[in-house]
Design a protein around this motif. Structure first.
Motif, short mmCIF file in Angstrom:
data_model
loop_
_atom_site.label_atom_id
_atom_site.label_comp_id
_atom_site.label_asym_id
_atom_site.label_seq_id
_atom_site.Cartn_x
_atom_site.Cartn_y
_atom_site.Cartn_z
N THR A 91 0.94 -1.54 -0.09
CA THR A 91 -0.51 0.03 0.38
C THR A 91 1.07 1.35 0.02
O THR A 91 1.81 0.86 0.54
N TYR A 143 -2.86 -2.04 -3.34
CA TYR A 143 -3.85 -1.48 -2.30
C TYR A 143 -4.37 -0.53 -1.37
O TYR A 143 -3.33 0.42 -1.06
N PHE A 191 -5.49 -3.89 4.45
CA PHE A 191 -6.47 -4.00 3.49
C PHE A 191 -6.80 -4.88 2.93
O PHE A 191 -6.64 -5.83 3.40
N ALA A 228 -7.87 -7.21 0.29
CA ALA A 228 -7.26 -7.65 -0.92
C ALA A 228 -8.08 -9.14 -1.26
O ALA A 228 -8.56 -9.73 0.23
N LEU A 276 -3.44 -11.65 -4.03
CA LEU A 276 -2.53 -11.45 -3.41
C LEU A 276 -1.02 -12.45 -3.70
O LEU A 276 0.45 -11.35 -3.72
#
Ligand SMILES: [Zn+2]
Length: 249
Positions: A40, A83, A97, A99, A104
């Motif tokens: 992120t 993300y 986050f 996902a 991922l």
């Protein structure tokens, strides 16, 4: 085996520096290519004191620049994934986050395979101080890299060194190797200086006046894959760390 390529997976800008900045710079100085993957932009974090941006939605772009500055100071290259780091909740509640886990993990595994990673470094299972985004990156990196790049060694950071007090230690993961990173401190401090939006946080945690005083001088790792079955790891990364002065706590 000579180490050529190390890939690091972290959740937010500044994790790379705080958790592994000394080891990253050591690797770079030994001629290893180190690539940082940051899930992120840390857009849910603090705005700084005084604020570095006027509005929360501007923070991600600033922190991406801070991360690129830090990577440059450490000598590493960077990929930032898209993300989104959620804003910290009331009472400092932290969130992962959003996902899809398999997506991922596949993204992480693809990067390790494409870069022919000899070693990956990532968060510990406890997410250091229990951060759920760190825990998510840990699980996805282990899963994805083992699936797609099974010969890559998997190490985690901030492994417990019982003789040194640090609230970032993953207390369920005893360190295989701990290193006094002071020979690489100037690069780590330069990287810390880049993360301007987080300086108030760095200093507040220990009530310090300068960023330099917030330097953690011991970094540690644990090998997660292949399992060591209670033995000390004996591989090219462990050898490089031992040659640089690392000890087994
Ligand atoms: Zn983080």
């Amino acid at each position: 085996m000579m180490l050529k390529s190390v890939v690091c997976y972290f959740a937010h800008p500044d994790d790379e520096t705080v958790l592994a900045g000394g080891i990253i710079n050591l690797l770079v100085k030994q001629g290893v290519h180190v690539h940082l993957v940051c899930a992120t932009r840390g857009e849910g974090g603090e705005l700084g004191e005084p604020p570095v941006v006027a509005r929360q939605e501007l923070l991600g772009a600033v922190r991406e620049r801070e991360l690129r500055c830090a990577a440059n100071a450490l000598g590493a290259s960077v990929t930032v994934l898209d993300y989104v780091d959620p804003v910290v909740g009331p009472d400092e509640v932290l969130y992962p986050f959003d996902a899809d886990f398999d997506t991922l993990a596949k993204q992480f595994g693809d990067i390790a395979r494409r870069r022919a990673a000899d070693v990956i470094l990532t968060h510990g299972a406890d997410g250091e101080y229990g951060h759920p985004a760190h825990q998510l990156v840990h699980r996805a990196a282990l899963h994805g890299v083992r699936a797609q790049s099974p010969k890559t060694l998997i190490y985690t950071v901030a492994a417990l060194v019982p003789t040194i007090e640090d609230k970032l230690w993953n207390t369920n993961e005893p360190a295989h190797l701990a290193l006094d990173i002071r020979p690489w401190a100037e690069a780590k401090i330069a990287a810390m200086e880049c993360h301007v939006s987080q300086h108030a946080l760095f200093k507040r945690r220990k009530r310090l006046k300068t960023v330099r005083e917030a330097l953690r001088t011991t970094e540690s790792v644990r090998r997660q894959w292949p399992e060591t079955h209670g033995e000390q790891p004996d591989d090219a990364f462990a050898t490089l760390l031992r040659d640089a002065g690392a000890w087994s706590p």
